[in-house]
Scaffold this motif. Structure first.
Motif, PDB file in Angstrom:
ATOM      1  N   LEU A  62      17.167  -0.665  -7.054  1.00 45.66           N
ATOM      2  CA  LEU A  62      17.070   0.190  -5.871  1.00 45.66           C
ATOM      3  C   LEU A  62      16.466  -0.558  -4.688  1.00 45.66           C
ATOM      4  CD1 LEU A  62      15.874   3.517  -7.541  1.00 45.66           C
ATOM      5  CD2 LEU A  62      18.153   3.028  -6.604  1.00 45.66           C
ATOM      6  N   ALA A  63      15.476  -1.418  -4.967  1.00 44.79           N
ATOM      7  CA  ALA A  63      14.843  -2.171  -3.886  1.00 44.79           C
ATOM      8  C   ALA A  63      15.797  -3.174  -3.257  1.00 44.79           C
ATOM      9  CB  ALA A  63      13.595  -2.887  -4.413  1.00 44.79           C
ATOM     10  N   ALA A  64      16.820  -3.552  -3.995  1.00 45.58           N
ATOM     11  CA  ALA A  64      17.818  -4.487  -3.450  1.00 45.58           C
ATOM     12  C   ALA A  64      18.790  -3.783  -2.518  1.00 45.58           C
ATOM     13  CB  ALA A  64      18.584  -5.150  -4.591  1.00 45.58           C
ATOM     14  N   GLY A  65      18.779  -2.453  -2.543  1.00 44.50           N
ATOM     15  CA  GLY A  65      19.654  -1.682  -1.661  1.00 44.50           C
ATOM     16  C   GLY A  65      18.945  -1.271  -0.388  1.00 44.50           C
ATOM     17  N   ASP A  66      19.507  -0.287   0.260  1.00 49.58           N
ATOM     18  CA  ASP A  66      19.003   0.138   1.566  1.00 49.58           C
ATOM     19  C   ASP A  66      18.006   1.286   1.408  1.00 49.58           C
ATOM     20  OD1 ASP A  66      18.875   0.000   4.344  1.00 49.58           O
ATOM     21  OD2 ASP A  66      20.332   1.629   4.561  1.00 49.58           O
ATOM     22  N   THR A  67      16.984   1.068   0.579  1.00 50.11           N
ATOM     23  CA  THR A  67      16.011   2.118   0.281  1.00 50.11           C
ATOM     24  C   THR A  67      14.596   1.559   0.259  1.00 50.11           C
ATOM     25  OG1 THR A  67      16.247   1.740  -2.103  1.00 50.11           O
ATOM     26  CG2 THR A  67      17.635   3.441  -1.132  1.00 50.11           C
ATOM     27  N   THR A  68      13.647   2.460   0.400  1.00 51.57           N
ATOM     28  CA  THR A  68      12.248   2.164   0.127  1.00 51.57           C
ATOM     29  C   THR A  68      11.896   2.834  -1.196  1.00 51.57           C
ATOM     30  OG1 THR A  68      11.659   2.032   2.469  1.00 51.57           O
ATOM     31  CG2 THR A  68       9.864   2.464   0.913  1.00 51.57           C
ATOM     32  N   VAL A  69      11.278   2.084  -2.093  1.00 50.60           N
ATOM     33  CA  VAL A  69      10.988   2.576  -3.439  1.00 50.60           C
ATOM     34  C   VAL A  69       9.478   2.693  -3.632  1.00 50.60           C
ATOM     35  CG1 VAL A  69      11.327   2.236  -5.913  1.00 50.60           C
ATOM     36  CG2 VAL A  69      13.061   1.434  -4.298  1.00 50.60           C
ATOM     37  N   VAL A  70       9.030   3.880  -3.962  1.00 48.04           N
ATOM     38  CA  VAL A  70       7.640   4.075  -4.355  1.00 48.04           C
ATOM     39  C   VAL A  70       7.555   3.745  -5.849  1.00 48.04           C
ATOM     40  CG1 VAL A  70       5.696   5.673  -4.524  1.00 48.04           C
ATOM     41  CG2 VAL A  70       7.313   5.856  -2.620  1.00 48.04           C
ATOM     42  N   VAL A  71       6.849   2.673  -6.147  1.00 47.25           N
ATOM     43  CA  VAL A  71       6.768   2.124  -7.499  1.00 47.25           C
ATOM     44  C   VAL A  71       5.552   2.729  -8.188  1.00 47.25           C
ATOM     45  CG1 VAL A  71       6.562   0.009  -8.857  1.00 47.25           C
ATOM     46  CG2 VAL A  71       7.893   0.008  -6.737  1.00 47.25           C
ATOM     47  N   HIS A  72       5.789   3.646  -9.103  1.00 45.42           N
ATOM     48  CA  HIS A  72       4.696   4.344  -9.781  1.00 45.42           C
ATOM     49  C   HIS A  72       4.273   3.597 -11.039  1.00 45.42           C
ATOM     50  CE1 HIS A  72       3.685   6.998 -13.247  1.00 45.42           C
ATOM     51  NE2 HIS A  72       2.679   7.283 -12.440  1.00 45.42           N
ATOM     52  N   ALA A  73       2.972   3.551 -11.246  1.00 46.18           N
ATOM     53  CA  ALA A  73       2.393   2.917 -12.430  1.00 46.18           C
ATOM     54  C   ALA A  73       1.305   3.816 -12.999  1.00 46.18           C
ATOM     55  CB  ALA A  73       1.805   1.553 -12.078  1.00 46.18           C
ATOM     56  N   ARG A  74       0.991   3.597 -14.257  1.00 47.31           N
ATOM     57  CA  ARG A  74      -0.069   4.370 -14.909  1.00 47.31           C
ATOM     58  C   ARG A  74      -1.442   3.932 -14.425  1.00 47.31           C
ATOM     59  NH1 ARG A  74      -3.080   3.776 -19.600  1.00 47.31           N
ATOM     60  NH2 ARG A  74      -2.062   1.773 -19.943  1.00 47.31           N
ATOM     61  N   THR A  75      -1.619   2.630 -14.174  1.00 44.84           N
ATOM     62  CA  THR A  75      -2.895   2.100 -13.703  1.00 44.84           C
ATOM     63  C   THR A  75      -2.657   1.152 -12.532  1.00 44.84           C
ATOM     64  OG1 THR A  75      -2.867   0.131 -15.137  1.00 44.84           O
ATOM     65  CG2 THR A  75      -3.797   2.168 -16.068  1.00 44.84           C
ATOM     66  N   GLU A  76      -3.711   0.890 -11.785  1.00 45.82           N
ATOM     67  CA  GLU A  76      -3.587  -0.040 -10.663  1.00 45.82           C
ATOM     68  C   GLU A  76      -3.215  -1.429 -11.144  1.00 45.82           C
ATOM     69  OE1 GLU A  76      -6.981  -0.051  -8.154  1.00 45.82           O
ATOM     70  OE2 GLU A  76      -6.802   2.063  -7.594  1.00 45.82           O
ATOM     71  N   GLU A  77      -3.768  -1.852 -12.289  1.00 46.73           N
ATOM     72  CA  GLU A  77      -3.484  -3.186 -12.811  1.00 46.73           C
ATOM     73  C   GLU A  77      -2.011  -3.325 -13.182  1.00 46.73           C
ATOM     74  OE1 GLU A  77      -7.690  -2.240 -13.036  1.00 46.73           O
ATOM     75  OE2 GLU A  77      -5.921  -1.195 -13.845  1.00 46.73           O
ATOM     76  N   GLU A  78      -1.462  -2.298 -13.857  1.00 49.69           N
ATOM     77  CA  GLU A  78      -0.054  -2.342 -14.225  1.00 49.69           C
ATOM     78  C   GLU A  78       0.831  -2.302 -12.985  1.00 49.69           C
ATOM     79  OE1 GLU A  78       0.589   0.879 -16.906  1.00 49.69           O
ATOM     80  OE2 GLU A  78      -0.556  -0.033 -18.535  1.00 49.69           O
ATOM     81  N   GLY A  79       0.407  -1.528 -11.994  1.00 54.03           N
ATOM     82  CA  GLY A  79       1.173  -1.446 -10.758  1.00 54.03           C
ATOM     83  C   GLY A  79       1.203  -2.760 -10.005  1.00 54.03           C
ATOM     84  N   ALA A  80       0.054  -3.424  -9.919  1.00 58.11           N
ATOM     85  CA  ALA A  80      -0.013  -4.705  -9.208  1.00 58.11           C
ATOM     86  C   ALA A  80       0.847  -5.756  -9.911  1.00 58.11           C
ATOM     87  CB  ALA A  80      -1.469  -5.178  -9.127  1.00 58.11           C
ATOM     88  N   ALA A  81       0.819  -5.748 -11.227  1.00 58.80           N
ATOM     89  CA  ALA A  81       1.618  -6.717 -11.981  1.00 58.80           C
ATOM     90  C   ALA A  81       3.107  -6.469 -11.773  1.00 58.80           C
ATOM     91  CB  ALA A  81       1.260  -6.653 -13.466  1.00 58.80           C
ATOM     92  N   ALA A  82       3.521  -5.194 -11.807  1.00 59.59           N
ATOM     93  CA  ALA A  82       4.936  -4.866 -11.607  1.00 59.59           C
ATOM     94  C   ALA A  82       5.367  -5.214 -10.183  1.00 59.59           C
ATOM     95  CB  ALA A  82       5.174  -3.391 -11.896  1.00 59.59           C
ATOM     96  N   PHE A  83       4.524  -4.906  -9.218  1.00 60.92           N
ATOM     97  CA  PHE A  83       4.824  -5.216  -7.821  1.00 60.92           C
ATOM     98  C   PHE A  83       5.075  -6.709  -7.657  1.00 60.92           C
ATOM     99  CE2 PHE A  83       3.962  -6.152  -3.415  1.00 60.92           C
ATOM    100  CZ  PHE A  83       4.405  -5.039  -2.716  1.00 60.92           C
ATOM    101  N   GLN A  84       4.204  -7.528  -8.246  1.00 60.70           N
ATOM    102  CA  GLN A  84       4.354  -8.977  -8.114  1.00 60.70           C
ATOM    103  C   GLN A  84       5.602  -9.475  -8.815  1.00 60.70           C
ATOM    104  OE1 GLN A  84       2.233 -10.852  -6.117  1.00 60.70           O
ATOM    105  NE2 GLN A  84       4.007 -12.209  -6.345  1.00 60.70           N
ATOM    106  N   ARG A  85       5.912  -8.910  -9.974  1.00 58.62           N
ATOM    107  CA  ARG A  85       7.135  -9.296 -10.680  1.00 58.62           C
ATOM    108  C   ARG A  85       8.367  -8.941  -9.851  1.00 58.62           C
ATOM    109  NH1 ARG A  85       7.139  -5.953 -15.661  1.00 58.62           N
ATOM    110  NH2 ARG A  85       9.164  -6.947 -16.091  1.00 58.62           N
ATOM    111  N   LEU A  86       8.354  -7.786  -9.221  1.00 58.51           N
ATOM    112  CA  LEU A  86       9.486  -7.380  -8.392  1.00 58.51           C
ATOM    113  C   LEU A  86       9.655  -8.324  -7.204  1.00 58.51           C
ATOM    114  CD1 LEU A  86       8.944  -3.517  -8.448  1.00 58.51           C
ATOM    115  CD2 LEU A  86      10.961  -4.720  -9.323  1.00 58.51           C
TER     116      LEU A  86
END
Length: 276
Positions: free
Chosen positions: A24-48
């Protein structure tokens, strides 16, 4: 405020959710990336970002669905940050545990994470969803909903807990919720549920032995979540194709009964987002 279509994708840190976020992020959208914890969210954000996603297309969000107060706080934060929500993808889920686990809210873990939390989140975000010309909810269900039943007198399985039965109940409830949204929540313009396929995620070992690549399941979900895609309102999709949901999932009396039960179990009236 984002000018591009806005999608909230729950459970974005791994499996189908992560791959869907990447698509979805590769398309013409803004994606709110939900995570269970801040640590998991930061890791996923960086991987993306490392995979090539534009960080300007990604917005972080955190809530543990085992805590309904955090779900309500997430809805409030989204409401404060954005004027509309084009698509909500209720993807976050758990395969359950070998023994019965209660959340701090007093509900069986699988039922809360897979159903009560997305129910509450969707209801609290209904105004924001209704503010979009798309206004779509995509519920990631399972073909296993067909083997489920709602344990009306004991939805948290105080007696005879079984992981498979608890999972099937949660996915049946989520599929019934799709039907309920089309009938009982006029602010939501479109609602669909989908079985993305038997996919090789962390939950596979609970229910099967072999699954297709995660990318295939993500492509299915991403297509339905694409604000520009046409969908059949109220439909259950098995992969890319419309299919029949279980009869219990669309039975009007049962759907209404679950809607009312869910309002009570989530204490919806006490958690509604207050207008600014």
């Amino acid at each position: 405020m984002p000018e591009k279509p806005l999608i909230l994708l729950t459970g974005s840190t791994d499996g189908i959710g992560y791959e869907t976020a990447r698509l979805l992020a590769a398309g013409d959208t803004t994606v709110v990336v939900h995570a269970r914890t801040e640590e998991e969210g930061a890791a996923a954000f960086q991987r993306l970002v490392n995979s090539g996603a534009d960080p300007r297309r990604l917005q972080p969000a955190v809530a543990d669905f085992a805590d309904l107060r955090q779900v309500a706080d997430l809805a409030a934060a989204i409401g404060d940050a954005y004027p509309r929500l084009d698509v909500l993808v209720n993807n976050a889920g758990t395969g359950g545990t070998g023994h019965r686990v209660l959340t701090k809210d007093g509900h069986e873990l699988t039922f809360q994470v897979n159903y009560l939390a997305p129910y509450l989140l969707t209801r609290l975000l209904a105004d924001l969803i209704g503010a979009s010309p798309v206004g779509r909810v995509v519920n990631v269900s399972s073909s296993l909903h067909r083997g489920g039943r709602i344990n009306w007198t004991d939805p948290s399985w105080k007696r005879r807990y079984n992981r498979g039965a608890a999972y099937a109940q949660s996915k049946l409830a989520l599929t019934m919720f799709t039907a309920a949204l089309t009938e009982l929540e006029p602010r939501v313009h479109e609602a669909v549920s989908v079985h993305p396929g038997i996919i090789a995620t962390g939950m596979l070992t609970h229910y099967s032995f072999r699954g297709r690549p995660v990318s295939e399941g993500a492509e299915v979900v991403a297509r339905l979540a694409d604000p520009g895609a046409k969908v059949l309102n109220g439909c259950f999709y098995d992969g890319r194709l419309p299919d029949k949901a279980a009869a219990a999932a669309v039975e009007p009396e049962a759907v209404g009964k679950l809607w009312r039960l869910s309002e009570r179990l989530t204490r919806l009236d006490q958690r509604r987002v207050r207008p600014a």
